[in-house]
Design an enzyme around this catalytic site. Structure first.
Site, PDB file in Angstrom:
ATOM      1  N   SER A 145      59.300  25.556 -82.629  1.00 31.46           N
ATOM      2  CA  SER A 145      58.814  24.653 -83.658  1.00 31.46           C
ATOM      3  C   SER A 145      57.918  25.328 -84.722  1.00 31.46           C
ATOM      4  O   SER A 145      57.071  26.183 -84.329  1.00 31.46           O
ATOM      5  CB  SER A 145      57.978  23.282 -82.839  1.00 31.46           C
ATOM      6  OG  SER A 145      57.459  22.445 -83.856  1.00 31.46           O
ATOM      7  N   TYR A 175      52.481  19.053 -76.592  1.00 29.61           N
ATOM      8  CA  TYR A 175      53.526  19.856 -77.539  1.00 29.61           C
ATOM      9  C   TYR A 175      53.292  21.089 -78.370  1.00 29.61           C
ATOM     10  O   TYR A 175      53.852  22.090 -77.960  1.00 29.61           O
ATOM     11  CB  TYR A 175      54.253  18.781 -78.471  1.00 29.61           C
ATOM     12  CG  TYR A 175      55.407  19.211 -79.220  1.00 29.61           C
ATOM     13  CD1 TYR A 175      56.818  19.080 -78.502  1.00 29.61           C
ATOM     14  CD2 TYR A 175      55.368  19.574 -80.555  1.00 29.61           C
ATOM     15  CE1 TYR A 175      58.025  19.621 -79.333  1.00 29.61           C
ATOM     16  CE2 TYR A 175      56.554  19.943 -81.167  1.00 29.61           C
ATOM     17  CZ  TYR A 175      57.613  19.956 -80.523  1.00 29.61           C
ATOM     18  OH  TYR A 175      58.877  20.374 -81.243  1.00 29.61           O
TER      19      TYR A 175
END
Length: 256
Positions: A144, A157
């Site tokens: 990401s 995350y």
């Protein structure tokens, strides 16, 4: 183009979104596909029909990659389905939104187990297979932009994706003598089910688009195209890198 003729790819978390797009793109270019998700449902049925329609072989294997035993079995079973495995795409992932001081241990564990631990041991199983058969291999992790930039209220995350960045670089060095390549693909703001809340909030969406030089959300096909390149022999000299698919977001970012 048949860059993946006679090759088999396992794509974790491929029932929908980016994972499904990656499976379809590799199948279009000749690969046989192992699909994966927590459970086989109409989404898997639809993908199987599409991939078989391309003349490729395809199988759906149920597994929860946050559980080490299941991810190890998934890789072993994927090898058995068509007799070999050439490409591992670690796409499965999730996020949990919470203020840092409200994050529960349960939420932390499921994020880290899915995004990092499952990837770690899935790669390990794949490497053991490649090593035992003296076969080359290609690994692509779905990271990401948040392996690089902050994302307040998503601390676990970000931690998982930051760790994935270092894992990729470390393994690139360790696995190169085995002729195994590994790279990360880092999507930015992409129109997927995981971003459904953002897509339905026009005010928040506009703030995000202001931070993207290309002024649009990414498409799952944009990500799948980069994955296909990295999985192919055209990227034979590429390992240990992160490829951002973000419309320019990463280095043009201001938290709103």
């Amino acid at each position: 183009m048949n860059r993946f003729q006679n090759k088999t790819a396992l794509v974790t978390g491929s029932s929908q979104g980016i994972g499904a797009a990656c499976a379809l793109r590799l199948a279009k270019e000749g690969a046989n596909i192992i699909l994966n998700g927590h459970q086989f449902d109409e989404r898997g049925e639809k993908l199987i029909a599409e991939i078989e329609g391309m003349g490729r072989k395809v199988k759906f294997l149920e597994a929860d990659v946050s559980k080490t035993k299941e991810v190890l079995k998934l890789v072993d079973d994927a090898v058995d389905v068509f007799g070999s495995l050439d490409i591992l795409i670690n796409n499965a992932g999730l996020e949990k939104k919470a203020d840092f001081w409200k994050v529960t241990e349960e939420d932390y564990d499921i994020v880290m187990d899915t995004n990092l631990k499952g990837v770690f041991f899935g790669i390990q199983a794949f490497v053991k297979y490649c090593k035992s058969k003296k076969r080359p291999g290609t690994i692509i992790n779905m990271s990401s932009v948040h392996e690089e930039i902050v994302f307040p209220h998503f601390a676990a995350y970000c931690a998982s994706k930051g760790a994935l960045k270092m894992l990729c670089r470390n393994l690139a060095t360790e696995l190169a003598p085995l002729n195994i390549r590994i790279n990360n693909v880092a999507p930015g703001a992409v129109s997927t089910p995981i971003n459904q809340d953002l897509l339905s909030n026009k005010k928040q969406l506009e703030k995000v688009l202001q931070n993207i030089p290309m002024k649009r959300m990414g498409k799952v096909e944009d990500v799948a195209a980069v994955v296909a390149f990295l999985a192919s022999d055209e990227a034979a000299y590429v390992t240990g890198s992160t490829y951002f698919v973000d419309g320019g977001l990463t280095y043009h970012y201001e938290e709103q």
